[in-house]
Design an enzyme around this catalytic site. Structure first.
Site, mmCIF file in Angstrom:
data_model
loop_
_atom_site.group_PDB
_atom_site.id
_atom_site.type_symbol
_atom_site.label_atom_id
_atom_site.label_comp_id
_atom_site.label_asym_id
_atom_site.label_seq_id
_atom_site.Cartn_x
_atom_site.Cartn_y
_atom_site.Cartn_z
ATOM 1 C CG ASP A 277 -5.194 0.099 -1.631
ATOM 2 O OD1 ASP A 277 -4.308 0.583 -2.249
ATOM 3 O OD2 ASP A 277 -5.477 0.506 -0.278
ATOM 4 C CD GLU B 17 -1.364 2.619 -3.508
ATOM 5 O OE1 GLU B 17 -1.213 1.439 -3.261
ATOM 6 O OE2 GLU B 17 -2.551 3.068 -2.881
ATOM 7 C CG HIS C 242 -8.920 2.653 3.648
ATOM 8 N ND1 HIS C 242 -8.002 2.986 4.436
ATOM 9 C CD2 HIS C 242 -8.629 3.352 2.374
ATOM 10 C CE1 HIS C 242 -7.153 3.877 3.919
ATOM 11 N NE2 HIS C 242 -7.315 4.223 2.374
ATOM 12 C CG ASP D 157 -4.266 2.615 5.286
ATOM 13 O OD1 ASP D 157 -3.969 3.268 4.255
ATOM 14 O OD2 ASP D 157 -4.680 2.979 6.192
ATOM 15 C CG ASP E 222 -2.080 0.934 0.979
ATOM 16 O OD1 ASP E 222 -2.471 1.384 -0.040
ATOM 17 O OD2 ASP E 222 -2.685 1.333 1.925
ATOM 18 N N GLY E 223 0.303 2.348 -0.483
ATOM 19 C CA GLY E 223 1.054 3.733 -0.555
ATOM 20 C C GLY E 223 0.098 4.413 0.033
#
Length: 154
Positions: free
Chosen positions: A71, A48, A122, A132, A10-11
């Site tokens: 995501d 990301e 999320h 995250d 994740d970024g």
């Protein structure tokens, strides 16, 4: 017993552009490793992509199948729909962003059998949620480094 390497990335970017970070969780059977790093000034998409790149760069064994959960539809679509192949053929003509990171990813990707899987951010994926937290904590932390390839506005 055979295991497959599973990678979650994740970024995050505060302000986009602004301070940012990536988070990575890698699972091989019962073993888990986590990585994160924060940057002073960057974008969400760069972080990301940086998460995926750093995960691949950390691997010593090549030509193994791996699944990367993210995501980021930007990453999944760029690779799975082969947009990246077109960008490379046209040298990122038309203002396609993040050329430096995409070329870095592309070179690395040739050493692996990568499958990308999109997960809703999320939501109820515990590993994506962990990434995250790693990414946002890195973005908010001390010791932020420079995103050397980032050119504001490009």
């Amino acid at each position: 017993m055979s295991h497959q390497l599973i990678i979650y990335t994740d970024g995050s970017s505060r302000g986009n552009p602004g301070p940012g970070g990536y988070g990575i969780v890698m699972q091989w059977g019962e073993q888990t490793k986590e990585f994160s790093q924060g940057f002073r000034f960057t974008t969400n998409n760069r972080m990301e992509l940086m998460g995926v790149i750093v995960a691949l760069e950390s691997l010593t064994k090549k030509n193994i199948p791996l699944t990367i959960y993210t995501d980021s539809q930007y990453i999944v679509n760029s690779v799975e729909k082969r947009w990246l192949d077109g960008w490379i053929k046209t040298d990122f003509k038309g203002g396609k962003k993040n050329k430096d990171l995409w070329l870095r990813y592309y070179k690395l990707s040739r050493d692996f059998k990568i499958k990308f899987v999109w997960v809703k951010g999320h939501a109820n994926n515990a590993m994506n949620n962990r990434c995250d937290i790693l990414a946002t904590t890195a973005a908010d932390g001390k010791g932020l480094i420079e995103d050397v390839g980032y050119i504001p506005g490009s």
